[in-house]
Design a protein around this motif. Structure first.
Motif, mmCIF file in Angstrom:
data_model
loop_
_atom_site.group_PDB
_atom_site.id
_atom_site.type_symbol
_atom_site.label_atom_id
_atom_site.label_comp_id
_atom_site.label_asym_id
_atom_site.label_seq_id
_atom_site.Cartn_x
_atom_site.Cartn_y
_atom_site.Cartn_z
ATOM 1 N N SER A 162 -93.630 -11.669 -96.425
ATOM 2 C CA SER A 162 -95.685 -11.174 -95.784
ATOM 3 C C SER A 162 -96.086 -10.396 -95.814
ATOM 4 C CB SER A 162 -95.752 -11.150 -94.067
ATOM 5 O OG SER A 162 -95.033 -10.519 -93.675
ATOM 6 N N SER A 163 -96.739 -9.848 -96.476
ATOM 7 C CA SER A 163 -97.769 -8.085 -97.238
ATOM 8 C C SER A 163 -98.119 -7.877 -95.838
ATOM 9 C CB SER A 163 -98.251 -8.958 -98.527
ATOM 10 O OG SER A 163 -99.072 -7.679 -98.904
ATOM 11 N N GLN A 164 -97.780 -6.313 -96.034
ATOM 12 C CA GLN A 164 -98.455 -5.300 -95.104
ATOM 13 C C GLN A 164 -99.270 -4.517 -95.744
ATOM 14 O OE1 GLN A 164 -95.895 -4.053 -92.585
ATOM 15 N NE2 GLN A 164 -94.097 -5.837 -92.539
ATOM 16 N N ASP A 165 -99.812 -4.434 -96.625
ATOM 17 C CA ASP A 165 -100.327 -3.455 -97.655
ATOM 18 C C ASP A 165 -101.727 -3.546 -96.800
ATOM 19 O OD1 ASP A 165 -100.330 -4.751 -101.008
ATOM 20 O OD2 ASP A 165 -99.061 -3.831 -99.933
ATOM 21 N N ASN A 166 -102.460 -4.739 -95.971
ATOM 22 C CA ASN A 166 -103.569 -4.289 -94.992
ATOM 23 C C ASN A 166 -103.224 -4.045 -93.972
ATOM 24 O OD1 ASN A 166 -104.824 -5.433 -96.774
ATOM 25 N ND2 ASN A 166 -104.465 -7.438 -96.229
ATOM 26 N N THR A 167 -101.807 -3.590 -93.022
ATOM 27 C CA THR A 167 -101.260 -2.449 -92.126
ATOM 28 C C THR A 167 -101.328 -1.331 -92.339
ATOM 29 O OG1 THR A 167 -99.603 -3.203 -92.366
ATOM 30 C CG2 THR A 167 -101.163 -4.452 -91.112
ATOM 31 N N GLN A 168 -101.535 -0.216 -91.499
ATOM 32 C CA GLN A 168 -100.841 0.942 -91.537
ATOM 33 C C GLN A 168 -99.654 1.120 -90.581
ATOM 34 O OE1 GLN A 168 -102.463 3.315 -93.714
ATOM 35 N NE2 GLN A 168 -104.200 2.227 -94.266
ATOM 36 N N PRO A 169 -98.249 1.268 -91.587
ATOM 37 C CA PRO A 169 -97.244 1.054 -90.591
ATOM 38 C C PRO A 169 -96.534 2.669 -89.826
ATOM 39 C CG PRO A 169 -96.541 1.645 -93.164
ATOM 40 C CD PRO A 169 -98.140 1.141 -93.074
ATOM 41 N N ARG A 170 -96.109 2.540 -89.001
ATOM 42 C CA ARG A 170 -96.030 4.220 -87.863
ATOM 43 C C ARG A 170 -94.534 4.656 -88.178
ATOM 44 N NH1 ARG A 170 -97.856 2.274 -82.193
ATOM 45 N NH2 ARG A 170 -96.563 -0.088 -83.245
ATOM 46 N N ARG A 171 -94.215 5.594 -87.757
ATOM 47 C CA ARG A 171 -92.941 5.878 -88.196
ATOM 48 C C ARG A 171 -92.205 4.910 -86.932
ATOM 49 N NH1 ARG A 171 -88.982 9.783 -90.340
ATOM 50 N NH2 ARG A 171 -87.657 8.731 -90.136
ATOM 51 N N GLU A 172 -92.374 4.400 -86.514
ATOM 52 C CA GLU A 172 -91.969 3.314 -85.110
ATOM 53 C C GLU A 172 -91.313 1.658 -85.993
ATOM 54 O OE1 GLU A 172 -94.101 5.201 -84.191
ATOM 55 O OE2 GLU A 172 -93.304 6.662 -83.258
ATOM 56 N N ASP A 173 -92.177 1.743 -86.754
ATOM 57 C CA ASP A 173 -92.534 0.457 -87.726
ATOM 58 C C ASP A 173 -91.495 0.152 -88.821
ATOM 59 O OD1 ASP A 173 -94.160 -0.739 -86.723
ATOM 60 O OD2 ASP A 173 -95.721 0.086 -88.302
ATOM 61 N N LEU A 174 -91.011 2.159 -89.216
ATOM 62 C CA LEU A 174 -89.697 1.905 -90.414
ATOM 63 C C LEU A 174 -88.393 1.617 -89.437
ATOM 64 C CD1 LEU A 174 -90.874 5.291 -92.298
ATOM 65 C CD2 LEU A 174 -91.394 2.467 -92.005
ATOM 66 N N ARG A 175 -88.845 2.484 -87.959
ATOM 67 C CA ARG A 175 -86.913 2.227 -87.262
ATOM 68 C C ARG A 175 -86.527 0.955 -86.651
ATOM 69 N NH1 ARG A 175 -83.615 4.761 -85.882
ATOM 70 N NH2 ARG A 175 -82.832 4.204 -83.451
#
Length: 364
Positions: A162-175
């Motif tokens: 699923s594309s996440q281009d429309n969201t703004q990932p945070r550092r917590e999302d990477l972890r």
């Protein structure tokens, strides 16, 4: 069917290559049917029974994309707070550094991927997000992860992340994404465990759960290389043989073998009946029909190739689901093999029919 798995990246002349593509080209979506990523996914799922290895590769690639989005967000924030005269130089420097990073094995990646990982390692995560908390809530919520769209009429068809281009990932999302990969594929007893060397597992686990709390994509390099080599050694040769030299799936081949053998024994039994009833040769010419069906089906099973379908330019994705062949080299290869198979079929059919039609009859 998801567009991401079925639509190749536009690489122009790559479609007209004069060889079979490499596994890296398939995973990079530089190929088209029948050697595209969607076909390889179906092969790994239905025939190799090891689709978890491919899913791991795709999820690690998705993690890399998530890291890029995160860095883009930081860059955008930096540019917004920068005087106008410095924005252009910062933007061009950023695009050169991160936008063209590769997704292949570590030995095929350039310095840009290493810069991306180094940047993320220098940007330490918050200590409020502990690996123990993430592991304890692993089954109550899913971090950003691949979702599969279903093909109409086929509930088991894979799609793409699923594309996440429309969201703004945070550092917590990477972890959370890194932990999801660890707890889904790598830890012993995990939901979709893949087998990798213990030393690699320990390195990844210590990097994610240790003091550094890493979430950069480079931490999966060893595991990704190992999975790539395993697929290249154990799965890809069979995939090329199945899709590059043939156009039938195993279920279709088995049906053809069963129907062909039944037709052949029925034709032989009928031929002996007509011979021992001393029927005319004109009557025995009807034997051509069952022998035609029997020999054609048996030969197509033996060569994993239906020559008529190949000459029409189609290959079988799943049982009785045919799609147009778009890989030029594969089409030429299958055309040559189809002509050879047809010549062999005509020779065998002629010999068998002549044997049973022209042999003298004798009424018992």
């Amino acid at each position: 069917m998801s567009d991401e798995l079925t639509r190749p990246v536009d690489h122009g002349q790559d479609v007209h290559r004069k060889r079979f593509p490499t596994l890296f080209e398939v995973l990079s979506r530089k190929t088209v049917a029948p050697l595209d990523l969607f076909s390889f996914y179906i092969y790994m799922r239905d025939q190799q029974r090891s689709v978890d290895y491919l899913d791991f590769w795709l999820d690690v690639s998705q993690h890399l994309q998530l890291c890029r989005l995160y860095v883009r967000r930081l860059h955008r924030s930096l540019v917004e707070d920068t005087p106008e005269l410095e924005k252009a130089s910062k933007r061009s420097s950023y695009m050169q550094t991160f936008d063209d990073a590769g997704e292949g094995p570590s030995n095929e990646k350039d310095m840009d991927d290493q810069r991306l990982s180094a940047f993320l390692r220098s940007d330490r995560p918050s200590r409020n997000h502990s690996p123990q908390n993430s592991q304890g809530s692993n089954h109550s919520h899913d971090p950003p992860h691949r979702s599969f769209a279903m093909t109409p009429g086929d509930s088991s068809s894979p799609g793409q992340m699923s594309s996440q281009d429309n969201t703004q990932p945070r550092r917590e999302d990477l972890r959370a994404s890194a932990e999801k990969i660890l707890y889904t594929y790598l830890l012993p007893g995990s939901e979709r465990e893949i087998i990798i060397p213990q030393s690699i597992l320990n390195d990844v686990q210590n990097a994610i759960e240790g003091p550094d709390q890493r979430s950069d994509p480079e931490l999966f390099d060893q595991a990704k290389d190992y999975v790539f080599q395993a697929m290249e050694r154990d799965a890809y040769p069979g995939f090329l043989q199945n899709k590059g030299l043939g156009n039938l799936v195993p279920q279709s081949m088995m049906i053809r073998l069963i129907v062909g053998l039944v037709s052949f024994f029925a034709a032989v039994w009928t031929a002996f009946v007509l011979i021992f009833l001393d029927m005319s040769r004109a009557t025995r010419c009807w034997l051509i029909l069952p022998f035609f069906i029997a020999i054609y089906l048996i030969i197509t099973h033996q060569y994993m190739l239906d020559p008529l379908i190949a000459l029409a330019g189609y290959s079988e994705y799943t049982l009785f689901d045919f799609n147009k062949i778009r890989e030029t080299f594969v089409q030429k290869t299958l055309t040559r093999r189809a002509i050879t198979v047809l010549v062999l079929f005509i020779i065998v059919l002629t010999a068998v029919c002549c044997l049973f039609i022209f042999v003298p009859g004798k009424r018992l």
